[in-house]
Motif scaffolding. Structure first.
Motif, PDB file in Angstrom:
ATOM      1  N   LEU A 154     -34.811 104.515  22.364  1.00 57.07           N
ATOM      2  CA  LEU A 154     -34.363 104.556  20.980  1.00 57.07           C
ATOM      3  C   LEU A 154     -33.401 105.716  20.748  1.00 57.07           C
ATOM      4  O   LEU A 154     -33.524 106.471  19.786  1.00 57.07           O
ATOM      5  CB  LEU A 154     -35.570 104.629  20.041  1.00 57.07           C
ATOM      6  CG  LEU A 154     -36.616 103.528  20.248  1.00 57.07           C
ATOM      7  CD1 LEU A 154     -37.821 103.735  19.351  1.00 57.07           C
ATOM      8  CD2 LEU A 154     -35.997 102.151  20.035  1.00 57.07           C
ATOM      9  N   GLN A 155     -32.447 105.876  21.666  1.00 53.56           N
ATOM     10  CA  GLN A 155     -31.399 106.890  21.600  1.00 53.56           C
ATOM     11  C   GLN A 155     -30.106 106.288  22.130  1.00 53.56           C
ATOM     12  O   GLN A 155     -30.142 105.330  22.906  1.00 53.56           O
ATOM     13  CB  GLN A 155     -31.726 108.095  22.490  1.00 53.56           C
ATOM     14  CG  GLN A 155     -32.885 108.933  22.090  1.00 53.56           C
ATOM     15  CD  GLN A 155     -33.073 110.082  23.092  1.00 53.56           C
ATOM     16  OE1 GLN A 155     -33.129 109.863  24.300  1.00 53.56           O
ATOM     17  NE2 GLN A 155     -33.167 111.291  22.579  1.00 53.56           N
ATOM     18  N   LYS A 156     -28.977 106.910  21.760  1.00 48.31           N
ATOM     19  CA  LYS A 156     -27.695 106.532  22.333  1.00 48.31           C
ATOM     20  C   LYS A 156     -27.635 107.045  23.773  1.00 48.31           C
ATOM     21  O   LYS A 156     -28.275 108.053  24.100  1.00 48.31           O
ATOM     22  CB  LYS A 156     -26.546 107.167  21.542  1.00 48.31           C
ATOM     23  CG  LYS A 156     -26.404 106.640  20.139  1.00 48.31           C
ATOM     24  CD  LYS A 156     -25.248 107.340  19.431  1.00 48.31           C
ATOM     25  CE  LYS A 156     -25.101 106.807  18.014  1.00 48.31           C
ATOM     26  NZ  LYS A 156     -23.940 107.424  17.333  1.00 48.31           N
ATOM     27  N   ASP A 199     -19.709 104.938  21.589  1.00 50.25           N
ATOM     28  CA  ASP A 199     -20.983 104.217  21.511  1.00 50.25           C
ATOM     29  C   ASP A 199     -21.032 103.028  22.471  1.00 50.25           C
ATOM     30  O   ASP A 199     -22.104 102.495  22.739  1.00 50.25           O
ATOM     31  CB  ASP A 199     -21.241 103.730  20.086  1.00 50.25           C
ATOM     32  CG  ASP A 199     -21.698 104.849  19.166  1.00 50.25           C
ATOM     33  OD1 ASP A 199     -22.028 105.944  19.661  1.00 50.25           O
ATOM     34  OD2 ASP A 199     -21.722 104.621  17.938  1.00 50.25           O
ATOM     35  N   GLN A 200     -19.880 102.593  22.981  1.00 51.07           N
ATOM     36  CA  GLN A 200     -19.820 101.453  23.901  1.00 51.07           C
ATOM     37  C   GLN A 200     -19.815 101.870  25.376  1.00 51.07           C
ATOM     38  O   GLN A 200     -19.796 101.021  26.260  1.00 51.07           O
ATOM     39  CB  GLN A 200     -18.570 100.614  23.603  1.00 51.07           C
ATOM     40  CG  GLN A 200     -18.512 100.098  22.179  1.00 51.07           C
ATOM     41  CD  GLN A 200     -19.762  99.326  21.790  1.00 51.07           C
ATOM     42  OE1 GLN A 200     -20.192  98.443  22.520  1.00 51.07           O
ATOM     43  NE2 GLN A 200     -20.353  99.666  20.651  1.00 51.07           N
ATOM     44  N   ASN A 201     -19.827 103.179  25.634  1.00 50.85           N
ATOM     45  CA  ASN A 201     -19.768 103.678  27.001  1.00 50.85           C
ATOM     46  C   ASN A 201     -21.044 103.334  27.774  1.00 50.85           C
ATOM     47  O   ASN A 201     -22.144 103.541  27.298  1.00 50.85           O
ATOM     48  CB  ASN A 201     -19.566 105.201  27.006  1.00 50.85           C
ATOM     49  CG  ASN A 201     -19.563 105.768  28.405  1.00 50.85           C
ATOM     50  OD1 ASN A 201     -18.915 105.236  29.294  1.00 50.85           O
ATOM     51  ND2 ASN A 201     -20.295 106.837  28.610  1.00 50.85           N
ATOM     52  N   VAL A 202     -20.843 102.829  28.985  1.00 49.01           N
ATOM     53  CA  VAL A 202     -21.939 102.554  29.920  1.00 49.01           C
ATOM     54  C   VAL A 202     -21.902 103.644  30.984  1.00 49.01           C
ATOM     55  O   VAL A 202     -20.834 103.969  31.509  1.00 49.01           O
ATOM     56  CB  VAL A 202     -21.771 101.166  30.578  1.00 49.01           C
ATOM     57  CG1 VAL A 202     -22.836 100.925  31.636  1.00 49.01           C
ATOM     58  CG2 VAL A 202     -21.777 100.065  29.530  1.00 49.01           C
ATOM     59  N   TRP A 203     -23.051 104.222  31.292  1.00 49.34           N
ATOM     60  CA  TRP A 203     -23.165 105.202  32.371  1.00 49.34           C
ATOM     61  C   TRP A 203     -23.786 104.511  33.578  1.00 49.34           C
ATOM     62  O   TRP A 203     -24.836 103.887  33.463  1.00 49.34           O
ATOM     63  CB  TRP A 203     -24.054 106.373  31.960  1.00 49.34           C
ATOM     64  CG  TRP A 203     -23.465 107.257  30.907  1.00 49.34           C
ATOM     65  CD1 TRP A 203     -23.619 107.135  29.561  1.00 49.34           C
ATOM     66  CD2 TRP A 203     -22.648 108.406  31.103  1.00 49.34           C
ATOM     67  NE1 TRP A 203     -22.946 108.142  28.908  1.00 49.34           N
ATOM     68  CE2 TRP A 203     -22.341 108.948  29.842  1.00 49.34           C
ATOM     69  CE3 TRP A 203     -22.145 109.049  32.237  1.00 49.34           C
ATOM     70  CZ2 TRP A 203     -21.559 110.084  29.672  1.00 49.34           C
ATOM     71  CZ3 TRP A 203     -21.371 110.187  32.073  1.00 49.34           C
ATOM     72  CH2 TRP A 203     -21.088 110.691  30.800  1.00 49.34           C
ATOM     73  N   GLY A 251     -28.682  96.161  14.279  1.00 52.71           N
ATOM     74  CA  GLY A 251     -28.387  96.589  12.915  1.00 52.71           C
ATOM     75  C   GLY A 251     -27.230  97.568  12.960  1.00 52.71           C
ATOM     76  O   GLY A 251     -26.205  97.303  13.570  1.00 52.71           O
ATOM     77  N   ASN A 252     -27.411  98.735  12.372  1.00 54.37           N
ATOM     78  CA  ASN A 252     -26.353  99.744  12.405  1.00 54.37           C
ATOM     79  C   ASN A 252     -26.694 100.904  13.349  1.00 54.37           C
ATOM     80  O   ASN A 252     -26.106 101.963  13.264  1.00 54.37           O
ATOM     81  CB  ASN A 252     -26.068 100.271  10.995  1.00 54.37           C
ATOM     82  CG  ASN A 252     -27.298 100.910  10.363  1.00 54.37           C
ATOM     83  OD1 ASN A 252     -28.392 100.867  10.931  1.00 54.37           O
ATOM     84  ND2 ASN A 252     -27.120 101.496   9.198  1.00 54.37           N
ATOM     85  N   LYS A 253     -27.646 100.694  14.251  1.00 53.69           N
ATOM     86  CA  LYS A 253     -28.057 101.745  15.197  1.00 53.69           C
ATOM     87  C   LYS A 253     -27.703 101.351  16.629  1.00 53.69           C
ATOM     88  O   LYS A 253     -27.715 100.176  16.976  1.00 53.69           O
ATOM     89  CB  LYS A 253     -29.552 102.006  15.092  1.00 53.69           C
ATOM     90  CG  LYS A 253     -29.967 102.587  13.749  1.00 53.69           C
ATOM     91  CD  LYS A 253     -31.339 103.205  13.862  1.00 53.69           C
ATOM     92  CE  LYS A 253     -31.702 103.825  12.543  1.00 53.69           C
ATOM     93  NZ  LYS A 253     -31.723 105.267  12.602  1.00 53.69           N
TER      94      LYS A 253
END
Length: 178
Positions: free
Chosen positions: A40-42, A99-103, A23-25
């Motif tokens: 359920l977090q960024k 928001d697209q960053n992968v760690w 969705g938008n999350k």
């Protein structure tokens, strides 16, 4: 079966924090050695919370990296925690605030190679993941993480030689015991 959790702290079992949108999350797919979780977090919220959990702050770990790499390293690897002299280093693939960053956990990387316009990373659990970063960027990030690890280990060694601590054999025989 993916497990859902509301809070998560990175650990030495954490291999990768991968964002995904529903969705938008933005949520995080956490890849661990033996399981996969949905948090359920960024990813950035997991990283900042983990820094606090381990007794520091995201700003402090970023400042530590900037001291080593210089002020203009936007996506420098960070030393999140350490245990028994082993650093837990996370490598961002993009700007940490994206928001697209992968760690990726530095110690979890077994191998990486070019995969089209991106990079495929094989983790210690044998799983292979395609990331949207170029191979030169991946080499750069991996090298910076290695420098961070080397600096940490050098400081640990200097600390171990501190005259204010006992030798590896323990306190002297005439040391008073309370």
């Amino acid at each position: 079966m993916t497990e859902f959790v509301t809070r998560y702290y990175v650990s030495f079992d954490t291999l990768m924090l991968q964002p995904f949108e529903e969705g938008n999350k933005t949520f995080t797919k956490v890849i661990e050695r033996n399981r996969t979780l949905t948090v359920l977090q960024k990813p950035i919220h997991i990283v900042t919370g983990s820094c606090t959990f381990y007794g520091s702050s995201y700003q402090n770990v970023m400042n530590t990296s900037r001291v080593l790499f210089g002020e203009n390293k936007q996506k420098a690897p960070i030393l999140t925690a350490n245990a028994f002299g082993i650093p837990l280093i996370l490598i961002p693939t993009l700007s940490p605030l994206s928001d697209q960053n992968v760690w990726i956990s530095y110690h979890a990387i077994d191998f990486f190679e070019t995969d089209g316009l991106g990079t495929s990373v094989t983790l210690e659990n044998g799983e292979k993941y395609k990331l949207g970063i170029s191979i030169p960027t991946m080499y750069r990030q991996f090298s910076l993480a290695r420098l961070l690890e080397r600096d940490f280990l050098k400081q640990q060694k200097a600390f171990d030689r501190s005259p204010f601590l006992f030798s590896p054999n323990g306190p002297p025989a005439d040391y008073p015991i309370l």
